[in-house]
Write an enzyme that holds these catalytic residues in place. Structure first.
Site, short mmCIF file in Angstrom:
data_model
loop_
_atom_site.label_atom_id
_atom_site.label_comp_id
_atom_site.label_asym_id
_atom_site.label_seq_id
_atom_site.Cartn_x
_atom_site.Cartn_y
_atom_site.Cartn_z
N TRP A 275 85.60 76.62 99.14
CA TRP A 275 85.52 76.52 100.79
C TRP A 275 84.19 77.34 101.17
CZ3 TRP A 275 85.81 81.05 103.93
CH2 TRP A 275 85.72 80.87 105.38
N ASP B 181 87.79 72.71 120.34
CA ASP B 181 88.62 73.09 118.86
C ASP B 181 89.73 73.86 119.02
OD1 ASP B 181 88.26 74.19 116.03
OD2 ASP B 181 86.63 72.73 116.11
N LYS C 178 89.30 65.91 116.47
CA LYS C 178 89.09 66.27 115.15
C LYS C 178 90.42 66.77 114.65
CE LYS C 178 86.57 70.39 113.31
NZ LYS C 178 86.07 71.59 113.61
N ASP D 171 92.14 68.24 111.34
CA ASP D 171 91.81 69.27 110.53
C ASP D 171 93.26 69.53 109.71
OD1 ASP D 171 90.85 71.70 109.33
OD2 ASP D 171 90.45 72.54 111.32
N MET D 172 92.96 69.98 108.51
CA MET D 172 94.10 70.34 107.39
C MET D 172 93.65 71.31 106.31
SD MET D 172 95.30 69.60 104.25
CE MET D 172 96.41 68.74 103.48
N ASN D 173 94.45 72.76 107.11
CA ASN D 173 93.54 73.87 106.58
C ASN D 173 94.26 74.55 105.25
OD1 ASN D 173 91.17 74.63 108.06
ND2 ASN D 173 92.64 74.30 109.70
N ASP E 295 82.47 74.39 106.57
CA ASP E 295 82.39 75.37 107.55
C ASP E 295 81.43 76.25 107.50
OD1 ASP E 295 84.78 74.62 108.70
OD2 ASP E 295 86.01 76.00 107.81
C1 DGJ Z 1 88.65 74.76 109.97
C2 DGJ Z 1 87.70 73.80 110.49
O1 DGJ Z 1 86.79 73.45 109.44
C3 DGJ Z 1 86.86 74.66 111.62
O2 DGJ Z 1 85.71 73.76 111.98
C4 DGJ Z 1 87.76 74.89 112.70
O3 DGJ Z 1 88.17 73.56 113.10
C5 DGJ Z 1 88.93 75.68 112.24
N1 DGJ Z 1 89.46 75.14 111.17
C6 DGJ Z 1 89.88 75.65 113.37
O4 DGJ Z 1 91.00 76.48 113.07
#
Ligand code: DGJ
EC number: 3.2.1.22
Length: 707
Positions: A166, A333, A443, A445-447, A509
């Site tokens: 990351w 966002d 956007k 996302d997938m965190n 990020d």
């Molecule tokens: C992770 C993304 O990479 C960021 O750009 C942002 O959208 C955050 N999540 C938001 O929780």
């Protein structure tokens, strides 16, 4: 069965494949185009048979088989209740397709299996290959492994592979290809920051401009294994496969399974040639039609500007200031939906947070649209927090295995997409927003990584990835003009299969320009600049706490799909003027940057990274020289500009430089920096220009225009 051996040629502009098809297909040549009687190749390349091994030659086929005596990692491993575990497929049909491709059907009547191999070479010299297995006999066929295999010649003895994490994606490393071969495994449940699914093999000392290279990209967004094997006899091959979890692939009679596509390209002109092939392939074959013609708008994304602190009146101020600076798309966002005040709660509750937005979303969207900008919104559709209304009413929707506690990632869990109701719920919520509001862009996302992907107790890692693709596809079918940015905590899910259904990647990020130089370089080997989200962040970088000038941040973000990620309301006038300047510069160069040929140029000083984009017709080019660290010596040698038309003359001018470039760090810079210069393409390539002296963490931009 095809007993007669024949050679089929697939020809591109700069490469050729010769495939020998007898009982099994073998690529016997993959390199520069050759002319002559292809039937002669069978004899020219027939191998000797040494003592001390099997008594006949064993071909390195497109799906290596133990049953034929190929002691390499097989293309297929599986069984039917312990039987039919070592199949040998014999080709029964060859279909030469109009698109310079082949579809080969092979059968093993004993094991009751059919194997269809599709192989294409496109006009941009990109090969794509995949296999489909069909169970033709009664009884369930359990598949353990199913791989794509392409051969490499013995002179391919060096590798460029990837690693990362990351905020540190796309790091490359060079290594010799050892006798034991190379292997990378990704078990993180998504494409991953750590194991980007690509590698390059090449001849000794291959570089940006020189050497033969064979590049590979495996288009799969889940667990994978890549290997480059050197066999005991010196032959070598590249193999790529999705990793299946125990028991998850079981084919009943008549059912089939396809491998993901493996993309590959040969270049006799080093890595720059290879990248050009992949970039053209992405532009013409991966990106969807409606996106190709559209200019990519400049973004403002709210994330690093306000995080979870959403106040509509303030957001409208941000939008007004963004529009004044030339921004063309405004994106809200994370933080807009019910209960989302931090990263511990609310994922899954895809309803507007009315306490933050008492008048709804419509007034903000109208405000943004009136300012002439498109509006975009953030989602993380595959995820759920335990602290959410969704989890409280559907705890069974968690992707998990009963009896085990799932570790959290960013305090969250994944939704079980194999659960029909969960899948339909998320689709309906996304559809609701896209149907009720003028949203041009999301956007996605997938965190978090996936630990135990379980559905009703069984492994479903492969299916979870397939269902993610289906979720995006279904949404796109309903809203074909809505663009999607794919993000996974930055660059955790970047691959061609995702790009087929999205339009842009959030590369990292990390908005630190110094780090971004390396991340973007690593990504540039396989992806053209227009699909790489690249934002100017605040001068004080949030992920590294370094400070960079607007010059370095602006020029670094220029070479992608540009945006801004900060709160313009709080920025000083000097910074704002800087944002406006680089936005205008990007707009003036956007067509060139997003259609031209990317070149990574040679540098005399290892502290430089030099990046260029040359127009297709070679009539113009832009070059960025980034000084990453202190110059190694007091002078930095010459800047050689390759890729121009050697017979044409160019006006060369310095377009942008740091504030202190002409005074403060030197007595004087090279003469061409002051007034520009006219030079031929040949001179630029062979002789070059004296390199100026630059401070660490700064950059210059040079423009070349044919006279
Ligand atoms: C992770 C993304 O990479 C960021 O750009 C942002 O959208 C955050 N999540 C938001 O929780």
């Amino acid at each position: 069965m095809m007993n007669e051996k024949q050679v089929i040629a697939l020809s591109g502009q700069h490469s050729q494949l010769l495939i020998k098809v007898g009982e099994a297909p073998e690529i016997c040549y993959w390199g520069k185009p050759v002319s002559g009687d292809v039937s002669q190749f069978i004899n020219a390349l027939s191998r000797p048979v040494p003592y001390g091994r099997l008594d006949k030659d064993v071909p390195m086929t497109l799906s290596p088989e133990l049953a034929r005596g190929l002691f390499s990692s097989p293309g297929l491993e599986g069984h039917r209740d312990g039987k039919d575990w070592a199949p040998a497929f014999a080709v029964i049909d060859i279909d030469q397709c109009a698109d310079n491709g082949l579809a080969l059907t092979a059968e093993d009547t004993v094991a009751g299996l059919r194997l269809v191999t599709e192989l294409n070479l496109d006009q941009h010299d990109v090969v794509k290959v995949r296999h489909t297995l069909i169970n033709t006999k009664a009884g369930v066929y359990q598949v353990n492994r199913f791989a794509n295999t392409l051969p490499l010649p013995e002179r391919a003895n060096e590798l460029m592979t990837y690693y990362g994490r990351w905020v540190h994606e796309f790091q490359t490393v060079r290594q010799a290809l050892p006798q034991g071969g190379y292997q990378q495994e990704n078990r993180r449940g998504r494409t991953s920051h750590e194991h980007y699914p690509a590698l390059v093999a090449g001849t000794t000392h291959f570089g940006e401009q020189q050497g033969e290279v064979w590049g590979f990209h495996f288009a799969w967004s889940g667990n994978h294994r890549l290997r480059v094997d050197v066999k005991a006899d010196g032959r070598r091959f590249m193999q790529a496969e999705a990793i299946y979890l125990p028991g998850e692939i079981a084919l009943a009679e008549g059912e089939s399974l396809s491998t993901p596509w493996l993309y590959a390209s040969y270049s006799a002109d080093g890595l720059n040639g290879m990248s050009h092939h992949f970039h053209q392939h992405v532009r013409h074959s991966i990106l969807t039609n409606e996106m190709k013609a559209k200019t990519r708008p400049i973004h403002l994304n709210t994330w690093e500007g306000i995080y979870f602190d959403h106040d509509p009146a303030y957001i409208e101020q941000m939008a007004s200031q963004a529009a004044e600076m030339g921004v063309e798309r405004f994106i809200i966002d994370d933080g807009w939906f019910k209960g989302r005040n931090g990263d511990k709660a609310a994922l899954g509750d895809w309803f507007l947070d009315e306490s933050k937005y008492p008048n709804g979303l419509a007034p903000i969207i109208e405000h943004v649209n009136k300012l002439g900008m498109e509006f975009g919104l953030w989602f993380e559709p595959e995820m759920i927090n335990k602290d959410s209304d969704l989890y409280r009413s559907h705890p069974e929707w968690l992707l998990a295995v009963e009896g085990y506690e799932q570790p959290t990632g960013r305090n969250q869990y994944a939704l079980d997409l194999s659960n029909h109701d969960a899948f339909e719920f998320v689709l309906a919520r996304l559809d609701h927003f896209l149907s009720h509001y003028n949203i041009a862009y999301i956007k996605w996302d997938m965190n978090r990584e996936i630990v135990q992907p379980g559905h009703q107790g069984k492994a479903s890692g492969h299916q979870q990835v397939e269902l993610y693709y289906q979720l995006v596809d279904k949404l796109r079918a309903k809203h074909p003009l809505v663009e999607i940015e794919s993000c996974a905590a930055g660059g955790g899910r970047i691959d061609f299969e995702v790009l087929k259904r999205t339009h842009r990647f959030w590369a990292s990020d990390n908005n630190d320009a110094l780090e971004r130089q390396q991340i973007q370089r690593g990504m540039s080997y396989f992806f053209p600049p227009e699909v790489m989200g690249s934002h100017i962040g605040a001068s004080h970088c949030h992920s590294t706490r370094r400070r960079h000038s607007i010059n370095f941040r602006g020029l670094t973000a220029l070479f992608g799909h540009m945006g801004i990620e900060l709160d313009p309301v709080r920025e000083c006038d000097e910074e704002k003027q800087g944002f406006e300047k680089y936005i205008q510069l990007h707009k003036s160069l956007r067509e060139l940057l997003h259609t031209g040929k990317t070149l990574r140029l040679p540098a005399d000083d290892p502290a430089h990274l030099i990046h260029a984009v040359v127009a297709d017709d070679q009539s113009q080019a832009v070059v960025m020289v980034a000084q990453l660290a202190m110059p190694t010596n007091s002078l930095s040698g010459t800047l050689r500009l390759v890729g121009l038309n050697p017979d044409a003359n160019y006006q060369i001018s310095l377009v942008d430089q740091p504030n202190n470039f002409f005074e403060g760090i030197v007595s004087c810079q090279p003469a061409w920096c002051y007034e520009g210069i006219h030079l031929s393409g040949e001179w630029c390539d062979s002789v070059g220009l004296a390199m100026p002296i630059m401070d660490a963490e700064s950059a210059i931009l040079i423009k070349l225009e044919q006279i």
